[in-house]
Design an enzyme around this catalytic site. Structure first.
Site, mmCIF file in Angstrom:
data_model
loop_
_atom_site.group_PDB
_atom_site.id
_atom_site.type_symbol
_atom_site.label_atom_id
_atom_site.label_comp_id
_atom_site.label_asym_id
_atom_site.label_seq_id
_atom_site.Cartn_x
_atom_site.Cartn_y
_atom_site.Cartn_z
ATOM 1 N NE ARG A 274 -3.520 -2.355 2.649
ATOM 2 C CZ ARG A 274 -4.345 -2.619 3.655
ATOM 3 N NH1 ARG A 274 -4.518 -1.709 4.611
ATOM 4 N NH2 ARG A 274 -4.989 -3.770 3.717
ATOM 5 N NE ARG A 289 -0.610 4.900 9.288
ATOM 6 C CZ ARG A 289 -1.879 4.501 9.226
ATOM 7 N NH1 ARG A 289 -2.354 4.014 8.108
ATOM 8 N NH2 ARG A 289 -2.663 4.580 10.283
#
Length: 461
Positions: A274, A289
């Site tokens: 992502r 993240r």
């Protein structure tokens, strides 16, 4: 996606869903309704023109046989005029059909009546907590995972950024072994829960991304293979999967399942990719993240009447991983404004990472890290992907309900283990559930640094 008939018959419900999901500035329901109305008018007009043309065509032969050539010529001219008008009507109807399909893809799923109404994460409702009554004794202070991981030489962010870019990392030695152990452990846990293993392809086509709701809304977050995200894409263009939900759900795209096939429970390990990386700073520093991460995904296909009971069971199946690892966590019921575009109802599992104190963290300090979202999409994905089942062999096919949950995402579980299971001497205790996967190893004690830079930094004699 929502059906045209539903949007047509329940416009206020759709408008409310757009509003409570925070999409009021992005989606115009009235425009969708206007397109649908014009399309239906044109389809009706086309039927009338086709009927009139057919009647005239039958008369032409009769007129010629009766010697009425002038009337036959006039009828032929009228038939051609009708054909020309019909071509225009059908061309316009086809344009509207394509636009209507595109606009329907932008409409969000209707939230279930039990979902709390709210704007953002502050309005989510905590359902329960686990593991805080009998916590292990923690060192003081607790070293953040990013410092501890580099000190033990099991996480290497600098070399990951050098090789690929920001948001990528190396796991080394016992760090890599711990992640491998977690993957196999999770697969074993869910296999015992009745999940059948699937090892999916990593590239997925645009049609698959659309089927689960990633496209067109989240195209900017995807990694495209052989093209720029800003360029138009075709159904067959390939992307690195953002979650195994995409290939596993689309396994049955455009198929009709049998009633005896259901429920279907698949689990799949995959790396995930992502582009989005969130804000910079302490909350996202390290392995929290990232652009590439490992995950075990749980995907369910069920009869419509069973999906909400299955959702509660799915949450418990994901929770079992955290319980077996002994990691404190909480379950949140997500509000309308924070639940997502495709979901009818959604729960989040957040594990406790004790090192960094964050606003809205638990009273024990530290922070919450989301490790799983368990979602019921009802027939939203099934309509987009054309996944149906036949209740009885002689009955019409109906859309299944799809659900999924991470079972679970690994990076933040790794963070929680490193911080919750660290010891005063800077080592990490291996959770008992993982020791069989690490040849009985009980502690992670670190590795010697490599290279001249280690010597220059005084970390190696």
């Amino acid at each position: 996606m929502l059906s045209r008939q539903f949007v047509r018959e329940h416009p206020d419900t759709v408008r409310e869903a757009v509003e409570v999901k925070g999409l009021a500035g992005e989606v115009d329901v009235d425009h969708v309704l206007a397109i649908d109305e014009e399309w239906r008018d044109l389809k009706a007009r086309g039927d009338d023109l086709r009927h009139e043309r057919n009647e005239i065509s039958e008369r032409i032969g009769e007129l010629k046989q009766a010697g009425k050539d002038a009337e036959a010529d006039a009828a032929i001219e009228r038939s051609q005029s009708l054909s020309d008008e019909l071509d225009e009507v059908e061309d316009r109807a086809d344009e509207l059909e394509a636009e209507l399909e595109a606009r329907l893809l932008e409409l969000p799923m209707i939230p279930h009546e039990s979902v709390p109404v709210g704007e953002d994460e502050a309005d989510n409702v905590e359902v329960r907590r686990w593991g805080f009554d009998a916590m292990r004794e923690l060192p003081d202070p607790i070293e953040p995972h990013y410092d501890l991981g580099e000190a033990l030489e099991i996480l290497d962010f600098e070399r990951g950024a050098k090789v690929t870019g920001g948001g990528f990392q190396f796991l080394k030695g016992d760090g890599a072994r711990l992640e491998y152990a977690l993957i196999q452990f999770m697969l074993d846990v869910h296999r015992e829960q009745g999940y059948a293993d699937v090892f999916p392809p990593i590239p997925v086509n645009s049609r698959s991304m659309q089927g689960t709701g990633q496209f067109p809304k989240f195209v900017e977050d995807a990694y495209r293979i052989g093209g720029d995200n800003d360029e138009p894409y075709d159904e067959d263009d390939l992307w690195l999967l953002p979650t195994a939900e995409v290939p596993v759900t689309n396994m049955y795209r455009d198929e009709i399942l049998l009633d005896e096939d259901l429920p279907i429970k698949h689990q799949a390990y995959s790396p995930n990719f992502r582009r989005e990386a969130g804000e910079h700073g302490t909350e996202t520093r390290g392995y929290v993240r990232v652009h590439q991460f490992n995950k075990v995904e749980l995907v369910n296909f069920v009869r419509p009447g069973e999906s909400y009971e299955r959702l509660e069971a799915l949450v418990d199946e994901a929770e079992e991983v955290l319980r077996k690892l002994g990691l404190p966590y909480r379950v949140l019921h997500m509000c309308t404004g924070d639940m997502g575009f495709t979901q009818a109802k959604k729960y989040d599992l957040e594990v406790w990472a004790p090192a960094d104190d964050m606003p809205e963290g638990p009273e024990e300090g530290g922070r919450w890290l989301e490790v799983s979202s368990a979602s019921n999409f009802e027939d939203f994905q099934a309509r987009r992907a054309g996944i149906r089942y036949r209740p009885e062999r002689h009955e019409a096919a109906e859309y299944v309900h799809t659900l999924n949950a991470s079972g679970v995402a690994l990076p933040r579980v790794m963070v929680a283990i490193m911080e919750y299971y660290q010891n005063d001497d800077g080592t990490i205790t291996v959770p008992e559930a993982l020791r069989p996967y690490l040849d009985g190893q009980e502690r992670i004690e670190g590795h010697e640094p490599v290279g001249e830079s280690a010597v220059g930094a005084g970390r190696r004699d």
